[in-house]
Write a protein that holds these residues in place. Structure first.
Motif, mmCIF file in Angstrom:
data_model
loop_
_atom_site.group_PDB
_atom_site.id
_atom_site.type_symbol
_atom_site.label_atom_id
_atom_site.label_comp_id
_atom_site.label_asym_id
_atom_site.label_seq_id
_atom_site.Cartn_x
_atom_site.Cartn_y
_atom_site.Cartn_z
ATOM 1 N N TRP A 69 -11.499 0.262 -7.910
ATOM 2 C CA TRP A 69 -11.953 -0.097 -6.703
ATOM 3 C C TRP A 69 -10.974 -1.157 -5.931
ATOM 4 O O TRP A 69 -10.717 -1.145 -4.588
ATOM 5 N N ALA A 70 -10.291 -2.153 -6.748
ATOM 6 C CA ALA A 70 -9.701 -3.318 -6.108
ATOM 7 C C ALA A 70 -8.330 -2.469 -5.421
ATOM 8 O O ALA A 70 -7.977 -2.646 -4.233
ATOM 9 N N GLY A 71 -7.683 -1.583 -6.355
ATOM 10 C CA GLY A 71 -6.533 -0.953 -5.812
ATOM 11 C C GLY A 71 -6.933 -0.029 -4.553
ATOM 12 O O GLY A 71 -6.068 0.171 -3.601
ATOM 13 N N ALA A 72 -8.059 0.686 -4.395
ATOM 14 C CA ALA A 72 -8.517 1.445 -3.398
ATOM 15 C C ALA A 72 -8.789 0.684 -1.885
ATOM 16 O O ALA A 72 -8.372 0.922 -1.032
ATOM 17 N N LEU A 73 -9.327 -0.478 -2.266
ATOM 18 C CA LEU A 73 -9.335 -1.662 -1.209
ATOM 19 C C LEU A 73 -8.301 -2.047 -0.512
ATOM 20 O O LEU A 73 -7.927 -2.049 0.578
ATOM 21 N N ALA A 74 -7.239 -2.287 -1.458
ATOM 22 C CA ALA A 74 -6.133 -2.874 -0.995
ATOM 23 C C ALA A 74 -5.296 -2.105 -0.335
ATOM 24 O O ALA A 74 -4.543 -2.385 0.477
ATOM 25 N N VAL A 75 -5.068 -0.848 -0.833
ATOM 26 C CA VAL A 75 -4.099 0.273 -0.060
ATOM 27 C C VAL A 75 -4.466 0.148 1.375
ATOM 28 O O VAL A 75 -3.487 0.986 2.088
ATOM 29 N N GLY A 76 -5.768 0.104 1.660
ATOM 30 C CA GLY A 76 -6.071 0.530 3.110
ATOM 31 C C GLY A 76 -6.163 -0.969 3.846
ATOM 32 O O GLY A 76 -6.814 -0.733 4.945
ATOM 33 N N SER A 77 -5.839 -2.196 3.332
ATOM 34 C CA SER A 77 -6.115 -3.416 4.081
ATOM 35 C C SER A 77 -4.605 -4.170 3.919
ATOM 36 O O SER A 77 -3.741 -3.683 3.287
ATOM 37 N N SER A 78 -4.867 -5.113 4.771
ATOM 38 C CA SER A 78 -3.671 -6.219 4.720
ATOM 39 C C SER A 78 -3.768 -7.397 4.129
ATOM 40 O O SER A 78 -3.161 -8.327 4.046
ATOM 41 N N TRP A 79 -5.023 -7.400 3.212
ATOM 42 C CA TRP A 79 -5.529 -8.599 2.288
ATOM 43 C C TRP A 79 -5.648 -8.131 1.136
ATOM 44 O O TRP A 79 -5.937 -7.152 0.586
ATOM 45 N N GLY A 98 -2.095 -4.396 -1.031
ATOM 46 C CA GLY A 98 -1.083 -3.482 -0.466
ATOM 47 C C GLY A 98 -0.687 -2.136 -1.525
ATOM 48 O O GLY A 98 -1.330 -1.894 -2.557
ATOM 49 N N PHE A 99 0.710 -1.879 -1.527
ATOM 50 C CA PHE A 99 0.989 -0.735 -2.062
ATOM 51 C C PHE A 99 1.632 -1.074 -3.417
ATOM 52 O O PHE A 99 2.152 -0.518 -4.031
ATOM 53 N N ARG A 100 1.876 -2.555 -3.643
ATOM 54 C CA ARG A 100 2.419 -3.111 -4.673
ATOM 55 C C ARG A 100 1.669 -2.881 -6.063
ATOM 56 O O ARG A 100 0.448 -2.672 -5.843
ATOM 57 N N ARG A 101 2.440 -2.715 -7.116
ATOM 58 C CA ARG A 101 1.532 -2.565 -8.488
ATOM 59 C C ARG A 101 0.720 -3.695 -8.685
ATOM 60 O O ARG A 101 0.840 -4.767 -8.606
ATOM 61 N N ARG A 223 4.858 3.304 15.662
ATOM 62 C CA ARG A 223 4.340 2.670 14.504
ATOM 63 C C ARG A 223 3.049 3.271 13.913
ATOM 64 O O ARG A 223 3.064 3.425 12.568
ATOM 65 N N ALA A 224 2.093 3.210 14.688
ATOM 66 C CA ALA A 224 0.820 3.786 14.259
ATOM 67 C C ALA A 224 0.912 5.104 13.481
ATOM 68 O O ALA A 224 0.511 5.531 12.512
ATOM 69 N N ARG A 225 1.633 6.139 14.420
ATOM 70 C CA ARG A 225 1.845 7.519 13.822
ATOM 71 C C ARG A 225 2.706 7.225 12.591
ATOM 72 O O ARG A 225 2.369 8.235 11.588
ATOM 73 N N ALA A 226 3.631 6.615 12.382
ATOM 74 C CA ALA A 226 4.384 6.568 11.263
ATOM 75 C C ALA A 226 3.618 6.063 9.997
ATOM 76 O O ALA A 226 3.740 6.582 8.650
ATOM 77 N N ILE A 227 2.814 5.026 10.388
ATOM 78 C CA ILE A 227 1.910 4.590 9.176
ATOM 79 C C ILE A 227 1.102 5.452 8.756
ATOM 80 O O ILE A 227 0.908 5.704 7.704
ATOM 81 N N ALA A 228 0.421 6.259 9.733
ATOM 82 C CA ALA A 228 -0.562 7.178 9.560
ATOM 83 C C ALA A 228 -0.095 8.431 8.760
ATOM 84 O O ALA A 228 -0.682 8.941 7.754
ATOM 85 N N ALA A 229 1.271 8.767 8.985
ATOM 86 C CA ALA A 229 1.766 9.838 8.077
ATOM 87 C C ALA A 229 2.196 9.499 6.836
ATOM 88 O O ALA A 229 1.927 10.162 6.057
ATOM 89 N N ALA A 230 2.453 8.309 6.903
ATOM 90 C CA ALA A 230 2.673 7.768 5.361
ATOM 91 C C ALA A 230 1.531 7.693 4.648
ATOM 92 O O ALA A 230 1.694 8.174 3.195
ATOM 93 N N GLN A 231 0.442 7.229 4.963
ATOM 94 C CA GLN A 231 -0.879 7.230 4.283
ATOM 95 C C GLN A 231 -1.349 8.659 3.830
ATOM 96 O O GLN A 231 -1.652 8.599 2.739
ATOM 97 N N LEU A 232 -1.025 9.662 4.740
ATOM 98 C CA LEU A 232 -1.401 11.000 4.373
ATOM 99 C C LEU A 232 -0.542 11.391 3.219
ATOM 100 O O LEU A 232 -0.895 12.056 2.218
ATOM 101 N N VAL A 256 -9.194 6.890 0.177
ATOM 102 C CA VAL A 256 -9.073 5.955 1.187
ATOM 103 C C VAL A 256 -7.718 6.145 2.031
ATOM 104 O O VAL A 256 -7.871 6.048 3.199
ATOM 105 N N LEU A 257 -6.796 6.522 1.316
ATOM 106 C CA LEU A 257 -5.269 6.773 1.980
ATOM 107 C C LEU A 257 -5.497 7.879 3.022
ATOM 108 O O LEU A 257 -4.943 7.780 4.161
ATOM 109 N N LEU A 258 -5.941 8.515 2.506
ATOM 110 C CA LEU A 258 -6.026 10.019 3.370
ATOM 111 C C LEU A 258 -6.946 9.829 4.657
ATOM 112 O O LEU A 258 -6.811 10.343 5.569
ATOM 113 N N ALA A 259 -8.084 9.253 4.085
ATOM 114 C CA ALA A 259 -9.192 8.790 5.484
ATOM 115 C C ALA A 259 -8.320 7.845 6.386
ATOM 116 O O ALA A 259 -8.585 8.012 7.547
#
Length: 275
Positions: A69-79, A98-101, A223-232, A256-259
């Motif tokens: 759960w923590a990982g899922a919340l973190a990858v979609g947020s800045s906190w 974030g995306f860090r281990r 930037r928004a398009r690049a971030i969205a593409a990276a998340q997908l 979460v990333l796909l969404a």
């Protein structure tokens, strides 16, 4: 601690309004309340670590469930998101940012440390803690102490985090059972119930959050398009990997990333068409 005192808390370094949209995407029933000026806490209403695991297998341990759960919340947020957990044998934490281990530490029920010292240094750095005083206090938690059990270790960790403004409501703390945590959270002032209400509502709350957040400049343009593409691009393999390994937490992270990616592209296109 004993087998009946299994419990977990998810602490997010953001206010409840910011946490709410992403918490919906976990597709779990939780109670959300404030935990200080800059923190919120999510309390699970259910006990997924006691039911059947993914695909009907054995239940996942509490640390794996809340770590996912923590990982899922973190990858979609800045906190950052901090998961605390405990059961009859062990207790510990998982910090995701974030995306860090993710980084974590574990103590046996009697307080014996079984984690790596480097984890505490990484923990302090990622939360912006004082590299001298706070780190010294954290390192004390990694040394043998026959008078400190696992519950005391977690309380020591929370004492250090109190310097960042984290203040858990009275009764929400290590060693309490999941039922007790839920009942305490339910009577807190301003508590909200977070539950999955379908993708349509998920899209709505996500767009509302984006509209009112400080990330406005990042939701449109290249930037928004690049971030969205990276998340997908990252979300699909993570979702498939989680399904293959039967890990609900990592599958949720991929979802979460796909969404997030899909919503980012949809929002950009809708805004561009309206302008």
């Amino acid at each position: 601690m004993n087998a009946t005192s299994t419990g977990a808390l998810l602490m997010c370094r953001a206010d409840p309004e910011t946490v709410r949209p992403l918490a919906h995407l976990l597709r779990e029933q939780m109670l959300l309340t404030r935990a200080g000026e800059e923190w919120s806490v999510l309390v699970p209403e259910g006990k997924p670590w006691r039911g059947t695991g993914p695909s009907g297998g054995d239940p996942e341990p509490v640390d794996r469930v809340v770590g996912g759960w923590a990982g899922a919340l973190a990858v979609g947020s800045s906190w950052p998101v901090l998961a605390l957990w405990w059961d009859g044998d062990r207790a510990g934490y998982t910090l995701a940012a974030g995306f860090r281990r993710p980084v974590g530490y574990v103590w046996l029920a009697d307080g014996t440390p079984v984690g790596e010292d480097e984890a505490m240094r990484t923990f302090a750095a990622r939360l912006g803690l004082d590299p001298v005083l706070d780190l010294q206090a954290l390192e004390e938690l990694t040394r043998p102490d026959p008078e400190s059990d696992a519950e005391a270790r977690l309380r020591g960790l929370l004492a250090v985090l109190s310097r960042t403004g984290l203040t858990l409501p009275t009764g929400l703390g290590p060693g309490e059972s999941a039922d007790r945590l839920r009942s305490v959270a339910a009577v807190q002032r301003g508590v909200e119930r977070v539950e999955w209400a379908g993708w349509r509502d998920a899209v709505r709350v996500e767009l509302d959050a984006v509209e009112s957040s400080s990330l406005g400049p990042w939701v449109r343009g290249p930037r928004a398009r690049a971030i969205a593409a990276a998340q997908l691009a990252a979300g699909l393999p993570l979702l498939l990997w989680g399904a293959h390994r039967r890990s609900g937490g990592w599958a949720a992270a991929g979802a979460v990333l796909l969404a997030q990616g899909a919503l980012g592209l949809a929002y950009h296109r809708a805004r561009a068409g309206a302008s």
